[in-house]
Design a protein around this motif. Structure first.
Motif, PDB file in Angstrom:
ATOM      1  N   GLN A 255      40.750  51.333  36.261  1.00 23.61           N
ATOM      2  CA  GLN A 255      39.676  50.070  35.871  1.00 23.61           C
ATOM      3  C   GLN A 255      40.930  48.908  35.606  1.00 23.61           C
ATOM      4  O   GLN A 255      42.139  49.252  35.247  1.00 23.61           O
ATOM      5  CB  GLN A 255      39.500  50.135  35.050  1.00 23.61           C
ATOM      6  N   ILE A 256      40.642  47.760  36.360  1.00 22.93           N
ATOM      7  CA  ILE A 256      41.544  46.527  37.110  1.00 22.93           C
ATOM      8  C   ILE A 256      41.244  45.399  35.536  1.00 22.93           C
ATOM      9  O   ILE A 256      39.206  45.166  35.124  1.00 22.93           O
ATOM     10  CB  ILE A 256      41.193  45.794  38.128  1.00 22.93           C
ATOM     11  N   GLY A 259      39.138  39.807  35.499  1.00 23.83           N
ATOM     12  CA  GLY A 259      38.273  39.066  36.818  1.00 23.83           C
ATOM     13  C   GLY A 259      38.816  39.535  37.631  1.00 23.83           C
ATOM     14  O   GLY A 259      39.979  38.564  37.635  1.00 23.83           O
ATOM     15  N   VAL A 260      37.660  39.698  38.927  1.00 20.47           N
ATOM     16  CA  VAL A 260      39.164  39.399  40.433  1.00 20.47           C
ATOM     17  C   VAL A 260      38.064  38.684  41.191  1.00 20.47           C
ATOM     18  O   VAL A 260      37.161  38.707  41.156  1.00 20.47           O
ATOM     19  CB  VAL A 260      39.246  41.445  40.923  1.00 20.47           C
ATOM     20  N   ILE A 261      38.907  37.754  42.107  1.00 20.87           N
ATOM     21  CA  ILE A 261      38.563  36.855  42.323  1.00 20.87           C
ATOM     22  C   ILE A 261      38.354  36.871  44.144  1.00 20.87           C
ATOM     23  O   ILE A 261      39.705  37.659  44.184  1.00 20.87           O
ATOM     24  CB  ILE A 261      39.207  35.326  41.908  1.00 20.87           C
ATOM     25  N   ILE A 271      33.552  36.280  41.615  1.00 21.89           N
ATOM     26  CA  ILE A 271      34.171  37.349  40.282  1.00 21.89           C
ATOM     27  C   ILE A 271      33.344  38.372  39.858  1.00 21.89           C
ATOM     28  O   ILE A 271      32.483  38.528  39.347  1.00 21.89           O
ATOM     29  CB  ILE A 271      33.400  35.716  39.277  1.00 21.89           C
ATOM     30  N   GLN A 272      34.540  39.644  40.101  1.00 20.86           N
ATOM     31  CA  GLN A 272      34.024  40.718  39.907  1.00 20.86           C
ATOM     32  C   GLN A 272      34.701  41.310  38.523  1.00 20.86           C
ATOM     33  O   GLN A 272      36.072  40.906  38.231  1.00 20.86           O
ATOM     34  CB  GLN A 272      34.531  41.529  40.955  1.00 20.86           C
ATOM     35  N   GLU A 273      34.087  41.248  37.335  1.00 23.11           N
ATOM     36  CA  GLU A 273      34.748  41.755  36.222  1.00 23.11           C
ATOM     37  C   GLU A 273      34.558  42.866  35.861  1.00 23.11           C
ATOM     38  O   GLU A 273      34.083  43.549  35.572  1.00 23.11           O
ATOM     39  CB  GLU A 273      33.706  40.608  34.740  1.00 23.11           C
ATOM     40  N   LYS A 274      36.566  42.918  35.954  1.00 25.31           N
ATOM     41  CA  LYS A 274      36.858  44.194  35.579  1.00 25.31           C
ATOM     42  C   LYS A 274      36.405  45.150  36.191  1.00 25.31           C
ATOM     43  O   LYS A 274      35.542  46.371  35.806  1.00 25.31           O
ATOM     44  CB  LYS A 274      36.996  44.598  33.644  1.00 25.31           C
TER      45      LYS A 274
END
Length: 350
Positions: A255-256, A259-261, A271-274
């Motif tokens: 898991q990152i 938030g991935v942009i 925006i994808q959160e975690k």
């Protein structure tokens, strides 16, 4: 042979459920029927692994994954004809259908005893096991016990249970302990040879020291792994894909923590959160054709990833075999402790 001993499921059964049933079944195949009880397909271990590589959801109906054109016989043919069909198409099971395409029985190829394969199994057991100190100060890592057996004995017995009895152990650190325990393998019902590394050769370099000319695919496996993979299925997959090398892979989730942009030039798209990511990673188990040995430098440190990269760069056919069975890399103390807990649970289940 009656059909009652086989796995027969409806075509809307989920992939994950089918996987579990095939793993538990003796025959490792499922026959798929529709609402009218007609045979519409079959699913084997290989079909499931190919579906996983296509990133199919585990919730898809097995109808989307199955082989829609299985070889079949009809009830008016003779047993002799059934056996000829099995041998012609090199299959183990033949569903026999009536005029309504319903299964009336399933015929198995004539067998006297369990297959014993001549393919060699090369086990890399020469590492220092530095991350498992102090446990490895006096013992090589493959000789650490899981339950009441050394890791290496569990590995050898796993291959033997799948019909593979010819082993080559590549030894270095504390080699005399391994050689004294296993000797020529006779006490364990197998045959064992040794390659003695005088220096560190990596996960592939020791293969250059094999003196015997090999004429069929062979296994290579790290000596610190526990797995419940059916190695005969790996051999079958390797042969079907006509590969010079097959690497077993394992799905790894991480898991990152941010938030991935997603952007397009200066514009913010989403925006994808975690997010949870899934990747395939090297599982330390391989199948190689003898010609792969030509690409390994003699008596030189050389790792398996280097070999596979070289095969790929030369345009040779390299494949991946996804593992969904139990697998544990005993690299650190926490892994060793977990492996012992797993062994206790499996033993109590049995």
């Amino acid at each position: 042979m009656t059909k009652s001993k086989f796995t027969i499921i409806s075509d809307d059964t989920k992939l994950i459920e089918t996987m579990k049933m095939i793993e538990k079944s003796y025959h490792k195949i499922a026959f798929i029927i529709n609402n009218q009880q007609e045979l519409v397909g079959t699913v084997t271990d290989g079909d499931i692994r190919r579906a996983l590589l296509r990133e199919n959801s585990l919730q898809v109906p097995i109808h989307d994954v199955m082989n829609r054109n299985p070889i079949v016989g009809n009830e008016h043919q003779t047993e002799v004809v059934y056996q000829e069909v099995l041998k012609k198409y090199k299959i183990q099971y033949l569903p026999i259908l009536n005029e309504d395409n319903e299964i009336v029985e399933i015929v198995q190829v004539d067998k006297i005893e369990k297959n014993i394969f001549s393919n060699k199994v090369v086990l890399m057991v020469g590492g220092l096991g530095s991350r498992l100190r102090p446990l490895t100060n006096h013992f090589p890592k493959p000789m650490l016990k899981i339950g009441n057996k050394p890791i290496l004995q569990i590995i050898i017995e796993g291959f033997k249970n799948n019909g593979f009895i010819n082993f080559v152990l590549c030894v270095n650190y504390k080699k005399e302990i391994i050689q004294s325990y296993f000797q020529d393998g006779k006490a364990f019902g197998v045959h064992i040879e040794y390659i003695e590394e005088n220096k560190r050769l990596g996960t592939a370099g020791a293969l250059s020291l094999i003196k015997e000319k090999l004429d069929e695919p062979f296994f290579v496996m790290n000596g610190d792994l526990l797995t419940q993979v059916d190695f005969s299925k790996l051999l079958e997959f390797h042969s079907e894909t006509n590969s010079i090398g097959t690497m077993c892979v394992r799905e790894y989730e991480y898991q990152i923590p941010f938030g991935v942009i997603d952007t397009s030039e200066h514009k913010l798209i989403s925006i994808q959160e975690k997010p949870l990511k899934r990747e395939y990673v090297n599982a330390g188990i391989y199948m190689l054709d003898p010609q792969a040995l030509m690409h390994i430098p003699y008596d030189t440190f050389y790792d398996m990833p280097e070999l596979f990269n070289q095969l790929i760069q030369q345009g040779l056919n390299a494949s991946v075999f996804p593992i969904h069975e139990y697998w544990m890399d005993i690299g650190q103390l926490a892994d060793y402790e977990q492996a012992n807990k797993d062994y206790e649970r499996v033993s109590s289940d049995e």
